[in-house]
Design a protein around this motif. Structure first.
Motif, mmCIF file in Angstrom:
data_model
loop_
_atom_site.group_PDB
_atom_site.id
_atom_site.type_symbol
_atom_site.label_atom_id
_atom_site.label_comp_id
_atom_site.label_asym_id
_atom_site.label_seq_id
_atom_site.Cartn_x
_atom_site.Cartn_y
_atom_site.Cartn_z
ATOM 1 N N LYS A 65 0.838 -1.207 0.000
ATOM 2 C CA LYS A 65 0.000 0.000 0.000
ATOM 3 C C LYS A 65 0.875 1.259 0.000
ATOM 4 N N LEU A 66 1.970 1.240 0.753
ATOM 5 C CA LEU A 66 2.852 2.402 0.828
ATOM 6 C C LEU A 66 3.537 2.693 -0.500
ATOM 7 N N LEU A 67 3.802 1.669 -1.270
ATOM 8 C CA LEU A 67 4.455 1.879 -2.562
ATOM 9 C C LEU A 67 3.599 2.699 -3.523
ATOM 10 N N SER A 68 2.293 2.712 -3.311
ATOM 11 C CA SER A 68 1.403 3.469 -4.187
ATOM 12 C C SER A 68 1.052 4.856 -3.645
ATOM 13 N N VAL A 69 1.646 5.237 -2.527
ATOM 14 C CA VAL A 69 1.358 6.520 -1.880
ATOM 15 C C VAL A 69 2.469 7.508 -2.224
ATOM 16 N N PRO A 70 2.150 8.797 -2.405
ATOM 17 C CA PRO A 70 3.196 9.796 -2.674
ATOM 18 C C PRO A 70 4.154 9.957 -1.490
ATOM 19 N N ASP A 71 5.391 10.352 -1.781
ATOM 20 C CA ASP A 71 6.415 10.516 -0.740
ATOM 21 C C ASP A 71 6.035 11.560 0.313
ATOM 22 N N GLU A 72 5.239 12.531 -0.062
ATOM 23 C CA GLU A 72 4.869 13.610 0.868
ATOM 24 C C GLU A 72 4.059 13.095 2.056
ATOM 25 N N ARG A 73 3.443 11.956 1.911
ATOM 26 C CA ARG A 73 2.600 11.415 2.987
ATOM 27 C C ARG A 73 3.406 10.674 4.049
ATOM 28 N N ALA A 74 4.706 10.504 3.834
ATOM 29 C CA ALA A 74 5.538 9.741 4.784
ATOM 30 C C ALA A 74 5.540 10.383 6.168
ATOM 31 N N ASP A 75 5.673 11.707 6.225
ATOM 32 C CA ASP A 75 5.678 12.382 7.528
ATOM 33 C C ASP A 75 4.348 12.218 8.245
ATOM 34 N N GLU A 76 3.268 12.279 7.490
ATOM 35 C CA GLU A 76 1.937 12.104 8.078
ATOM 36 C C GLU A 76 1.795 10.706 8.684
ATOM 37 N N ILE A 77 2.319 9.715 7.998
ATOM 38 C CA ILE A 77 2.235 8.344 8.490
ATOM 39 C C ILE A 77 3.103 8.164 9.730
ATOM 40 N N LEU A 78 4.295 8.745 9.710
ATOM 41 C CA LEU A 78 5.194 8.626 10.853
ATOM 42 C C LEU A 78 4.675 9.353 12.086
ATOM 43 N N CYS A 79 3.878 10.394 11.886
ATOM 44 C CA CYS A 79 3.348 11.166 13.016
ATOM 45 C C CYS A 79 2.014 10.635 13.530
ATOM 46 N N ALA A 80 1.503 9.574 12.922
ATOM 47 C CA ALA A 80 0.221 9.007 13.366
ATOM 48 C C ALA A 80 0.352 8.521 14.806
ATOM 49 N N SER A 81 -0.672 8.785 15.594
ATOM 50 C CA SER A 81 -0.635 8.360 16.998
ATOM 51 C C SER A 81 -1.054 6.890 17.077
ATOM 52 N N LEU A 82 -0.080 6.045 17.319
ATOM 53 C CA LEU A 82 -0.316 4.615 17.410
ATOM 54 C C LEU A 82 -0.131 4.160 18.853
ATOM 55 N N HIS A 83 -0.893 3.151 19.247
ATOM 56 C CA HIS A 83 -0.749 2.588 20.588
ATOM 57 C C HIS A 83 0.549 1.802 20.663
ATOM 58 N N ASN A 84 1.230 1.920 21.770
ATOM 59 C CA ASN A 84 2.419 1.120 21.993
ATOM 60 C C ASN A 84 1.963 -0.210 22.608
ATOM 61 N N PRO A 85 2.132 -1.330 21.909
ATOM 62 C CA PRO A 85 1.664 -2.614 22.439
ATOM 63 C C PRO A 85 2.297 -2.999 23.776
ATOM 64 N N THR A 86 3.526 -2.571 24.017
ATOM 65 C CA THR A 86 4.166 -2.871 25.298
ATOM 66 C C THR A 86 3.471 -2.148 26.437
ATOM 67 N N THR A 87 3.063 -0.913 26.199
ATOM 68 C CA THR A 87 2.322 -0.162 27.210
ATOM 69 C C THR A 87 0.973 -0.820 27.475
ATOM 70 N N ILE A 88 0.314 -1.267 26.414
ATOM 71 C CA ILE A 88 -0.966 -1.953 26.572
ATOM 72 C C ILE A 88 -0.770 -3.243 27.369
ATOM 73 N N LEU A 89 0.327 -3.942 27.107
ATOM 74 C CA LEU A 89 0.627 -5.168 27.847
ATOM 75 C C LEU A 89 0.797 -4.867 29.338
ATOM 76 N N LEU A 90 1.502 -3.783 29.657
ATOM 77 C CA LEU A 90 1.676 -3.405 31.062
ATOM 78 C C LEU A 90 0.348 -3.008 31.704
ATOM 79 N N PHE A 91 -0.486 -2.279 30.952
ATOM 80 C CA PHE A 91 -1.822 -1.963 31.466
ATOM 81 C C PHE A 91 -2.603 -3.236 31.740
ATOM 82 N N SER A 92 -2.491 -4.215 30.856
ATOM 83 C CA SER A 92 -3.213 -5.475 31.032
ATOM 84 C C SER A 92 -2.742 -6.227 32.266
ATOM 85 N N ILE A 93 -1.436 -6.226 32.483
ATOM 86 C CA ILE A 93 -0.893 -6.968 33.619
ATOM 87 C C ILE A 93 -1.273 -6.317 34.943
#
Length: 112
Positions: A28-56
Motif C-alpha cells: 500500500k505504501l508503494l502506491s502513496v506519494p512521498d509527501e505522505r511519509a511524515d503524516e504516516i510517521l506522526c500518526a498516533s499509534l498505541h504502543n503494544p508494550t504499554t498496553i501489555l503493562l496496562f493489562s498486567i
C-alpha cells in the motif's frame, strides 16, 4: 513512495503492527506519494508494550480495554471481571496486545 522511504516508514512502525500484515502495508505504501511519509510517521499509534503493562497491572478493572478503545468490553470487564475468578483478565493480557497491533494497522490503512 520510493523503496527507501517505505523501508524507513516500516522500520519506524513495524514493532507496533502485526508481522503478518507488514507486506500488505508495504504494498500500500508503494502506491502513496512521498509527501505522505511524515503524516504516516506522526500518526498516533498505541504502543503494544504499554498496553501489555496496562493489562498486567490494571487489566482486572478494564483499563487496558479502555485505552485501546474497546469501551464496551472495558465496562464489561470492570463490572464482571471478578465473576470469572480472574480468568478473563488473564486471557485478556494476550488478547489486548494483539488487538492494539491490529488497531494500529487499521488506523494506518484507513489513513492511506
Amino acid at each position: 513512495m520510493r523503496e527507501e522511504t517505505v523501508r524507513q516508514v516500516l522500520g519506524a512502525v513495524s514493532d507496533k503492527l502485526p508481522e503478518e500484515k507488514l507486506m500488505v502495508l508495504k504494498n500500500k505504501l508503494l502506491s502513496v506519494p512521498d509527501e505522505r511519509a511524515d503524516e504516516i510517521l506522526c500518526a498516533s499509534l498505541h504502543n503494544p508494550t504499554t498496553i501489555l503493562l496496562f493489562s498486567i497491572f490494571l487489566g482486572g478493572i478494564g483499563v487496558d480495554r479502555f485505552v485501546i478503545g474497546d469501551t464496551g468490553l472495558g465496562i464489561g470487564k470492570l463490572l464482571l471481571g471478578w465473576a470469572t475468578c480472574g480468568i478473563w483478565p488473564l486471557i485478556d493480557i494476550f488478547l489486548c496486545y494483539k488487538k492494539a497491533k491490529e488497531k494500529n494497522f487499521l488506523k494506518l490503512m484507513n489513513s492511506l
